[in-house]
Scaffold this motif. Structure first.
Motif, PDB file in Angstrom:
ATOM      1  N   ARG A  13       0.831  -1.203   0.000  1.00 23.44           N
ATOM      2  CA  ARG A  13       0.000   0.000   0.000  1.00 23.44           C
ATOM      3  C   ARG A  13       0.871   1.261   0.000  1.00 23.44           C
ATOM      4  O   ARG A  13       0.627   2.206  -0.770  1.00 23.44           O
ATOM      5  CB  ARG A  13      -0.932   0.003   1.216  1.00 23.44           C
ATOM      6  CG  ARG A  13      -1.845   1.224   1.287  1.00 23.44           C
ATOM      7  CD  ARG A  13      -2.872   1.080   2.395  1.00 23.44           C
ATOM      8  NE  ARG A  13      -2.277   1.132   3.719  1.00 23.44           N
ATOM      9  CZ  ARG A  13      -1.983   2.268   4.357  1.00 23.44           C
ATOM     10  NH1 ARG A  13      -2.195   3.439   3.771  1.00 23.44           N
ATOM     11  NH2 ARG A  13      -1.457   2.243   5.571  1.00 23.44           N
ATOM     12  N   TYR A  14       1.899   1.269   0.857  1.00 29.78           N
ATOM     13  CA  TYR A  14       2.781   2.437   0.891  1.00 29.78           C
ATOM     14  C   TYR A  14       3.562   2.569  -0.414  1.00 29.78           C
ATOM     15  O   TYR A  14       3.787   3.684  -0.912  1.00 29.78           O
ATOM     16  CB  TYR A  14       3.737   2.353   2.081  1.00 29.78           C
ATOM     17  CG  TYR A  14       3.109   2.779   3.379  1.00 29.78           C
ATOM     18  CD1 TYR A  14       2.807   4.116   3.611  1.00 29.78           C
ATOM     19  CD2 TYR A  14       2.799   1.848   4.371  1.00 29.78           C
ATOM     20  CE1 TYR A  14       2.222   4.519   4.802  1.00 29.78           C
ATOM     21  CE2 TYR A  14       2.202   2.241   5.557  1.00 29.78           C
ATOM     22  CZ  TYR A  14       1.916   3.574   5.769  1.00 29.78           C
ATOM     23  OH  TYR A  14       1.328   3.976   6.944  1.00 29.78           O
ATOM     24  N   MET A  67       4.683   5.499  -5.458  1.00 29.06           N
ATOM     25  CA  MET A  67       4.878   5.517  -6.898  1.00 29.06           C
ATOM     26  C   MET A  67       3.795   6.290  -7.632  1.00 29.06           C
ATOM     27  O   MET A  67       3.984   6.721  -8.760  1.00 29.06           O
ATOM     28  CB  MET A  67       4.962   4.082  -7.429  1.00 29.06           C
ATOM     29  CG  MET A  67       6.139   3.292  -6.883  1.00 29.06           C
ATOM     30  SD  MET A  67       7.746   4.095  -7.142  1.00 29.06           S
ATOM     31  CE  MET A  67       7.972   3.871  -8.908  1.00 29.06           C
ATOM     32  N   HIS A  68       2.651   6.469  -6.988  1.00 24.53           N
ATOM     33  CA  HIS A  68       1.560   7.215  -7.618  1.00 24.53           C
ATOM     34  C   HIS A  68       1.512   8.672  -7.166  1.00 24.53           C
ATOM     35  O   HIS A  68       0.570   9.390  -7.498  1.00 24.53           O
ATOM     36  CB  HIS A  68       0.222   6.529  -7.327  1.00 24.53           C
ATOM     37  CG  HIS A  68       0.139   5.151  -7.903  1.00 24.53           C
ATOM     38  ND1 HIS A  68      -0.790   4.221  -7.492  1.00 24.53           N
ATOM     39  CD2 HIS A  68       0.886   4.540  -8.857  1.00 24.53           C
ATOM     40  CE1 HIS A  68      -0.605   3.097  -8.168  1.00 24.53           C
ATOM     41  NE2 HIS A  68       0.406   3.272  -9.001  1.00 24.53           N
ATOM     42  N   GLU A  70      11.397   3.039 -13.118  1.00 20.96           N
ATOM     43  CA  GLU A  70      10.350   2.102 -12.710  1.00 20.96           C
ATOM     44  C   GLU A  70       8.968   2.704 -12.915  1.00 20.96           C
ATOM     45  O   GLU A  70       8.055   2.046 -13.419  1.00 20.96           O
ATOM     46  CB  GLU A  70      10.541   1.702 -11.244  1.00 20.96           C
ATOM     47  CG  GLU A  70       9.529   0.683 -10.741  1.00 20.96           C
ATOM     48  CD  GLU A  70       9.770   0.275  -9.303  1.00 20.96           C
ATOM     49  OE1 GLU A  70       8.786  -0.085  -8.624  1.00 20.96           O
ATOM     50  OE2 GLU A  70      10.925   0.319  -8.848  1.00 20.96           O
ATOM     51  N   ARG A  71       8.827   3.970 -12.513  1.00 19.54           N
ATOM     52  CA  ARG A  71       7.521   4.625 -12.668  1.00 19.54           C
ATOM     53  C   ARG A  71       7.179   4.831 -14.134  1.00 19.54           C
ATOM     54  O   ARG A  71       6.038   4.624 -14.557  1.00 19.54           O
ATOM     55  CB  ARG A  71       7.530   5.966 -11.924  1.00 19.54           C
ATOM     56  CG  ARG A  71       6.183   6.674 -11.931  1.00 19.54           C
ATOM     57  CD  ARG A  71       5.126   5.811 -11.270  1.00 19.54           C
ATOM     58  NE  ARG A  71       3.811   6.434 -11.295  1.00 19.54           N
ATOM     59  CZ  ARG A  71       2.680   5.778 -11.523  1.00 19.54           C
ATOM     60  NH1 ARG A  71       2.693   4.482 -11.766  1.00 19.54           N
ATOM     61  NH2 ARG A  71       1.520   6.398 -11.515  1.00 19.54           N
ATOM     62  N   LEU A  72       8.155   5.230 -14.941  1.00 19.74           N
ATOM     63  CA  LEU A  72       7.936   5.411 -16.369  1.00 19.74           C
ATOM     64  C   LEU A  72       7.505   4.108 -17.029  1.00 19.74           C
ATOM     65  O   LEU A  72       6.551   4.073 -17.814  1.00 19.74           O
ATOM     66  CB  LEU A  72       9.217   5.929 -17.031  1.00 19.74           C
ATOM     67  CG  LEU A  72       9.455   7.443 -16.986  1.00 19.74           C
ATOM     68  CD1 LEU A  72      10.906   7.756 -17.285  1.00 19.74           C
ATOM     69  CD2 LEU A  72       8.536   8.145 -17.973  1.00 19.74           C
ATOM     70  N   GLN A  73       8.197   3.039 -16.716  1.00 21.48           N
ATOM     71  CA  GLN A  73       7.870   1.748 -17.319  1.00 21.48           C
ATOM     72  C   GLN A  73       6.461   1.308 -16.938  1.00 21.48           C
ATOM     73  O   GLN A  73       5.724   0.762 -17.766  1.00 21.48           O
ATOM     74  CB  GLN A  73       8.891   0.688 -16.889  1.00 21.48           C
ATOM     75  CG  GLN A  73      10.250   0.861 -17.545  1.00 21.48           C
ATOM     76  CD  GLN A  73      11.266  -0.165 -17.077  1.00 21.48           C
ATOM     77  OE1 GLN A  73      11.103  -0.805 -16.047  1.00 21.48           O
ATOM     78  NE2 GLN A  73      12.337  -0.316 -17.825  1.00 21.48           N
ATOM     79  N   ALA A 111      -3.401   9.051 -17.925  1.00 21.00           N
ATOM     80  CA  ALA A 111      -2.827  10.073 -18.800  1.00 21.00           C
ATOM     81  C   ALA A 111      -2.358  11.280 -18.006  1.00 21.00           C
ATOM     82  O   ALA A 111      -1.328  11.895 -18.321  1.00 21.00           O
ATOM     83  CB  ALA A 111      -3.862  10.496 -19.842  1.00 21.00           C
ATOM     84  N   GLU A 112      -3.077  11.609 -16.933  1.00 17.96           N
ATOM     85  CA  GLU A 112      -2.716  12.775 -16.134  1.00 17.96           C
ATOM     86  C   GLU A 112      -1.369  12.577 -15.443  1.00 17.96           C
ATOM     87  O   GLU A 112      -0.528  13.474 -15.429  1.00 17.96           O
ATOM     88  CB  GLU A 112      -3.809  13.058 -15.093  1.00 17.96           C
ATOM     89  CG  GLU A 112      -3.567  14.332 -14.299  1.00 17.96           C
ATOM     90  CD  GLU A 112      -4.695  14.650 -13.336  1.00 17.96           C
ATOM     91  OE1 GLU A 112      -4.469  15.473 -12.429  1.00 17.96           O
ATOM     92  OE2 GLU A 112      -5.788  14.075 -13.471  1.00 17.96           O
ATOM     93  N   GLN A 113      -1.167  11.390 -14.877  1.00 17.56           N
ATOM     94  CA  GLN A 113       0.120  11.122 -14.214  1.00 17.56           C
ATOM     95  C   GLN A 113       1.259  11.110 -15.218  1.00 17.56           C
ATOM     96  O   GLN A 113       2.367  11.563 -14.931  1.00 17.56           O
ATOM     97  CB  GLN A 113       0.052   9.787 -13.468  1.00 17.56           C
ATOM     98  CG  GLN A 113      -0.735   9.842 -12.186  1.00 17.56           C
ATOM     99  CD  GLN A 113       0.041   9.268 -11.003  1.00 17.56           C
ATOM    100  OE1 GLN A 113       1.051   8.601 -11.164  1.00 17.56           O
ATOM    101  NE2 GLN A 113      -0.434   9.548  -9.810  1.00 17.56           N
ATOM    102  N   LEU A 114       0.987  10.580 -16.412  1.00 17.24           N
ATOM    103  CA  LEU A 114       2.021  10.550 -17.437  1.00 17.24           C
ATOM    104  C   LEU A 114       2.397  11.976 -17.860  1.00 17.24           C
ATOM    105  O   LEU A 114       3.575  12.288 -18.055  1.00 17.24           O
ATOM    106  CB  LEU A 114       1.526   9.743 -18.642  1.00 17.24           C
ATOM    107  CG  LEU A 114       2.583   9.098 -19.546  1.00 17.24           C
ATOM    108  CD1 LEU A 114       3.575   8.269 -18.743  1.00 17.24           C
ATOM    109  CD2 LEU A 114       1.923   8.250 -20.616  1.00 17.24           C
TER     110      LEU A 114
END
Length: 306
Positions: A158-159, A164-165, A254-257, A272-275
């Motif tokens: 969860r953490y 990552m988000h 890691e986040r990009l992938q 899409a917003e996070q990207l």
């Protein structure tokens, strides 16, 4: 210029919290993978010893998922499927069959492990190639890990997801306190594993280190140990800057992938917003924009398709 830009980011306390928390996941992964490799190998061997049908080769050598469904498998692969579901702690949830190549279930313990892991593991050949999320999900879902209290595993998952988000790559001090407790509780589950004992010490050091630096790079860091040496000179700062930059790149990669994989997957709703936020962050930091130029091109291609 690269070090100046890094130094500016490291003077943002909540960004360094994000970076340190992410580095802890990389340390956790390094501590976990030897244990998981050994445990899955033993679990795989036990299944073979208990069931003679599992010891037979695939009858067609061509049983494989179509999309995420394993339709009309042969008698042997069908038995493997039944056993995998029997040991799945949440068999009613989505099982990612497309991670697996069923004819190899008999001979490769890692093909078995991937049935309990998140999507996108198809090309992964071992625990050492996985991120912390994949390994923690394996422990959480595979009933072969009976010695581990999964409530502590789920807490760290969860953490990890919150980390990552995080759209701004900022974590507050209060969040870090709770995260530290969750990591300690998890590491305690593996007190008998030498690599995890080492990871636990490294995690504690990482959570207490002061990564903040001034642009000149002449300030002394508070850490007594960053990968085994003290930071007390400009030359050591140069080395440490490279290390910190490498950790930062691993986390962002890691986040990009994760985001790009979701965007390329027709069955997944991608963010899409996070990207776009990540795109803006990379472009605002020229050193990171240069490092991730290929990924930025991929993001821009996705945006053009919309």
């Amino acid at each position: 210029m690269v070090r100046e830009e890094l130094a500016v980011r490291l003077n943002d306390r909540e960004y360094t919290n994000w970076l340190k928390a992410g580095r802890c996941l990389l340390l956790l992964k390094d501590g976990l993978h030897p244990f998981i490799t050994h445990h899955m190998s033993t679990f795989h061997r036990d299944l073979l010893n208990q069931n003679a049908l599992l010891r037979k080769p695939c009858e067609t050598s061509s049983c494989r998922p179509r999309g995420n469904k394993l339709s009309s498998p042969c008698r042997v692969c069908s038995e493997w499927q039944r056993v995998i579901l029997r040991y799945h702690r949440q068999p009613s949830s989505t099982v990612n069959w497309d991670n697996c190549f069923p004819p190899h279930w008999r001979t490769d313990h890692w093909e078995l492990a991937k049935a309990y892991m998140p999507r996108g593991q198809g090309k992964v050949k071992g625990a050492d190639q996985c991120d912390a999320s994949a390994l923690l999900n394996l422990i959480n879902y595979c009933g072969g890990f009976q010695s581990v209290d999964t409530k502590f595993v789920r807490e760290v998952i969860r953490y990890r997801n919150e980390l990552m988000h995080s759209s701004e790559f900022h974590m507050k001090d209060e969040w870090m306190k709770h995260y530290r407790v969750a990591l300690r509780n998890l590491v305690r589950q593996f007190s008998h594993v030498p690599q995890m004992a080492t990871a636990g010490r490294q995690i504690e050091e990482m959570l207490t280190v002061d990564l903040s630096v001034c642009i000149s790079g002449l300030d002394r860091m508070d850490s007594a140990d960053l990968d085994g040496f003290e930071i007390d000179s400009v030359s050591q700062w140069e080395t440490s800057a490279d290390l910190i930059s490498q950790w930062e790149a691993e986390l962002l990669q890691e986040r990009l992938q994760e985001l790009l994989h979701a965007a390329d997957d027709d069955t997944t709703t991608w963010d899409a917003e996070q990207l776009m936020t990540l795109d803006g962050f990379l472009q605002a930091n020229r050193d990171l924009g240069e490092r991730f130029s290929a990924e930025l091109q991929a993001i821009h291609s996705l945006q053009a398709r919309e």
